[in-house]
Enzyme design. Structure first.
Site, PDB file in Angstrom:
ATOM      1  N   CYS A 271      -2.415  -0.952   7.607  1.00 48.65           N
ATOM      2  CA  CYS A 271      -1.595   0.261   7.594  1.00 48.65           C
ATOM      3  C   CYS A 271      -1.777   1.075   8.869  1.00 48.65           C
ATOM      4  O   CYS A 271      -0.807   1.609   9.408  1.00 48.65           O
ATOM      5  CB  CYS A 271      -1.914   1.102   6.365  1.00 48.65           C
ATOM      6  SG  CYS A 271      -1.348   0.340   4.828  1.00 48.65           S
TER       7      CYS A 271
ATOM      8  N   GLU B 130       1.168   3.737   2.010  1.00 51.28           N
ATOM      9  CA  GLU B 130       1.827   4.046   3.276  1.00 51.28           C
ATOM     10  C   GLU B 130       3.086   3.187   3.476  1.00 51.28           C
ATOM     11  O   GLU B 130       4.124   3.680   3.908  1.00 51.28           O
ATOM     12  CB  GLU B 130       0.867   3.807   4.448  1.00 51.28           C
ATOM     13  CG  GLU B 130      -0.386   4.652   4.410  1.00 51.28           C
ATOM     14  CD  GLU B 130      -1.567   3.994   3.724  1.00 51.28           C
ATOM     15  OE1 GLU B 130      -2.705   4.294   4.110  1.00 51.28           O
ATOM     16  OE2 GLU B 130      -1.363   3.173   2.784  1.00 51.28           O
TER      17      GLU B 130
ATOM     18  N   CYS C 120      -5.983   1.449   5.758  1.00 49.59           N
ATOM     19  CA  CYS C 120      -6.647   0.190   6.078  1.00 49.59           C
ATOM     20  C   CYS C 120      -6.202  -0.268   7.465  1.00 49.59           C
ATOM     21  O   CYS C 120      -5.322   0.328   8.095  1.00 49.59           O
ATOM     22  CB  CYS C 120      -6.319  -0.862   5.025  1.00 49.59           C
ATOM     23  SG  CYS C 120      -4.607  -1.440   5.100  1.00 49.59           S
TER      24      CYS C 120
ATOM     25  N   HIS D  95       0.842  -1.195   0.000  1.00 47.33           N
ATOM     26  CA  HIS D  95       0.000   0.000   0.000  1.00 47.33           C
ATOM     27  C   HIS D  95       0.880   1.248   0.000  1.00 47.33           C
ATOM     28  O   HIS D  95       2.075   1.184   0.318  1.00 47.33           O
ATOM     29  CB  HIS D  95      -0.927  -0.006   1.210  1.00 47.33           C
ATOM     30  CG  HIS D  95      -1.986  -1.054   1.132  1.00 47.33           C
ATOM     31  ND1 HIS D  95      -2.967  -1.176   2.084  1.00 47.33           N
ATOM     32  CD2 HIS D  95      -2.232  -2.028   0.226  1.00 47.33           C
ATOM     33  CE1 HIS D  95      -3.777  -2.181   1.759  1.00 47.33           C
ATOM     34  NE2 HIS D  95      -3.338  -2.717   0.640  1.00 47.33           N
TER      35      HIS D  95
END
Length: 197
Positions: A97, A62, A94, A60
């Site tokens: 994360c 991040e 999410c 992701h």
């Protein structure tokens, strides 16, 4: 979620940079989510989704940005690398994360739209309020409460996600619906679920 007027021009400036990352992801056929990490009002890393390209669901935006910082830090400095950092991301982190950002002890997270399928900053779970405690079920280590603010440029974030999901994700392992042809028009005003492929 906070109203747009609750954010500063400085916040908006940094979120616009996160949107540049998200648009780059969209151009590469990735879910259009981007982020930047700011320390002392200076951008120190940027990231975007790489899940399709890498075929790795943990890549992701991040995590991409955090790994760029970790690549340049060794030893005990890694333990405190993010305590003065703010992360700006176009969609609510999410659960995975949010947990990682909490463990890294980010000073603040500012996000655009809610993530109604996987959000870890209040939409599904409140990792930001409960934090992540010690590893292996160690209850003696208190969780770190992650300061999160959402709603900055939320409509723009949803529009980008609609643009991606209107055509489907051709790189998804098992598409949930037939892929639609790519149109050059504006997506319709229906609701979108902000998720990651």
């Amino acid at each position: 979620m906070e109203p747009e007027e609750a954010f500063t021009e400085n916040d908006r400036h940094f979120m616009l940079l996160a949107f540049e990352e998200a648009r780059g992801a969209l151009a590469r056929g990735e879910v259009p989510i981007g982020c930047i990490i700011v320390q002392d009002d200076e951008v120190i890393a940027a990231g975007s989704n790489l899940t399709n390209e890498s075929r790795n669901a943990t890549r992701h935006a991040e995590m991409d940005a955090v790994d760029k910082i970790f690549a340049n830090i060794a030893g005990p400095d890694r333990n405190h690398a993010f305590e003065r950092c703010r992360l700006f991301v176009t969609c609510e982190p999410c659960i995975m994360c949010a947990g990682a950002l909490s463990l890294l002890r980010f000073a603040q997270v500012v996000y655009g739209c809610r993530n109604d399928r996987f959000g870890g900053c209040g939409s599904i779970l409140s990792i930001h309020e409960n934090g992540c405690g010690g590893c292996g079920g160690d209850t003696t280590v208190p969780g770190f409460k992650l300061r999160c603010r959402g709603g900055l440029m939320a409509e723009e974030a949803v529009t980008l996600l609609k643009e991606f999901y209107a055509t489907g994700n051709p790189k998804a392992p098992k598409p949930h619906r037939p892929l639609a042809p790519v149109s050059k028009g504006t997506p319709d005003a229906g609701t979108v679920t902000a998720g990651r492929a």
